[in-house]
Design a protein around this motif. Sequence first.
Motif, short mmCIF file in Angstrom:
data_model
loop_
_atom_site.label_atom_id
_atom_site.label_comp_id
_atom_site.label_asym_id
_atom_site.label_seq_id
_atom_site.Cartn_x
_atom_site.Cartn_y
_atom_site.Cartn_z
N TRP A 116 0.83 -1.21 0.00
CA TRP A 116 0.00 0.00 0.00
C TRP A 116 0.86 1.26 0.00
N SER A 117 2.10 1.16 0.45
CA SER A 117 2.98 2.33 0.44
C SER A 117 3.34 2.76 -0.98
N LEU A 163 1.01 2.72 -3.38
CA LEU A 163 -0.27 3.06 -4.00
C LEU A 163 -0.24 4.45 -4.64
N THR A 195 -0.44 5.18 -8.58
CA THR A 195 -1.66 5.89 -8.98
C THR A 195 -1.31 7.13 -9.79
N ASN A 252 -10.05 1.24 -10.66
CA ASN A 252 -10.49 0.25 -9.68
C ASN A 252 -10.90 -1.05 -10.37
N CYS A 301 -7.76 -2.87 -11.85
CA CYS A 301 -6.87 -3.40 -10.81
C CYS A 301 -7.48 -4.57 -10.06
N HIS A 356 -13.83 1.62 -1.35
CA HIS A 356 -13.24 2.38 -2.45
C HIS A 356 -14.22 3.40 -3.03
N LEU A 376 -0.24 -1.75 -9.97
CA LEU A 376 -1.30 -1.55 -8.98
C LEU A 376 -2.13 -2.81 -8.80
N PRO A 431 -0.72 -3.28 -4.70
CA PRO A 431 -1.57 -2.54 -3.75
C PRO A 431 -3.06 -2.78 -3.89
N VAL A 432 -3.55 -3.02 -5.11
CA VAL A 432 -4.98 -3.26 -5.31
C VAL A 432 -5.16 -4.69 -5.85
N ALA A 456 -2.28 -7.45 -2.10
CA ALA A 456 -2.32 -6.88 -0.75
C ALA A 456 -3.56 -7.32 0.02
N SER A 508 4.96 5.76 1.72
CA SER A 508 4.44 6.29 0.47
C SER A 508 5.14 7.60 0.11
#
Length: 286
Positions: free
Chosen positions: A17-18, A20, A24, A36, A39, A78, A213, A217-218, A221, A248
């Motif tokens: 997530w760091s 993300l 993005t 979304n 991913c 989300h 991603l 992270p998406v 994770a 991040s």
Amino acid sequence: MTKQKATLIGGTAILMWSLLALFTIGSAPVPPLLLNAICFGIGGMIGLAWTARQGFGVLRGVSWKVYAFGIIGLFGYHLLYFTAFRLSPTAETGLIAYLWPLFIVLFSGFLPGERLRAPHVIGALIAFSGAAMIVLGRGGEASGSSLGMGLAFLCSLTWASYSILSRRLGAVPTESVTVFCLATAALSVISHLALEETVWPVSPLGWAAVLALGIGPVGAAFFTWDIGMKRGDIQLLGVASYAAPLLSTLALVAAGIAKPTWTIALAALLIAGGAALAARASARKG
């Protein structure tokens, strides 16, 4: 699987997530709901490959109520997150949305077999102050709507509730997250077609960011986080989650997108100190 190993696996979600924000930014100008959909679609494909090794029969044994819970958790979070920032793209909105690790620590005290100690709460508050310095330091538009901030609060409650309730579903296989991801992708496609204009990445680097991603992270994770929430140290993972905004920012600094500041250094000390305090309390608990 030991509790320590599950905690380490759950911690990899925080590391993913760091990245993300970095990925993005690289995925622009793809709109949020389309991003979304792509991913979560990639994440669902990863889940299918993983589930195939165990056999898809494991998915048939999961109650529809569990699937509904997971889909509402992932898609609802989300949708609330993106809507909140559309209505109120401010640093304060980001900070409110990042209350979820603190809520995880506080709500964990209601779980069977869990004991919430004062150092866990103090550590979470110290780490939150460090994260606040990072998030507020990023800035944003001068003013935002109260509705947007309210949705950000609901967003943080949604993710904390999803994470905590996952603990109560410890007997449900992590492979079920595959269905959560695929259904979230489908709902995101529907929402995108209704609310957004379709815009694809404009360069190979943009496509690479979207792929990254979906893989991390998406994607993966959510599977590793599920393991951490179900079998790991939930209080320690909650406090450690405040490392995500710090890491991040460091990733953005390394990429040349952000500049290093003393604020980042102080935030690092606060987050590390809060996590250390929570880790010490967890060690005593064990």
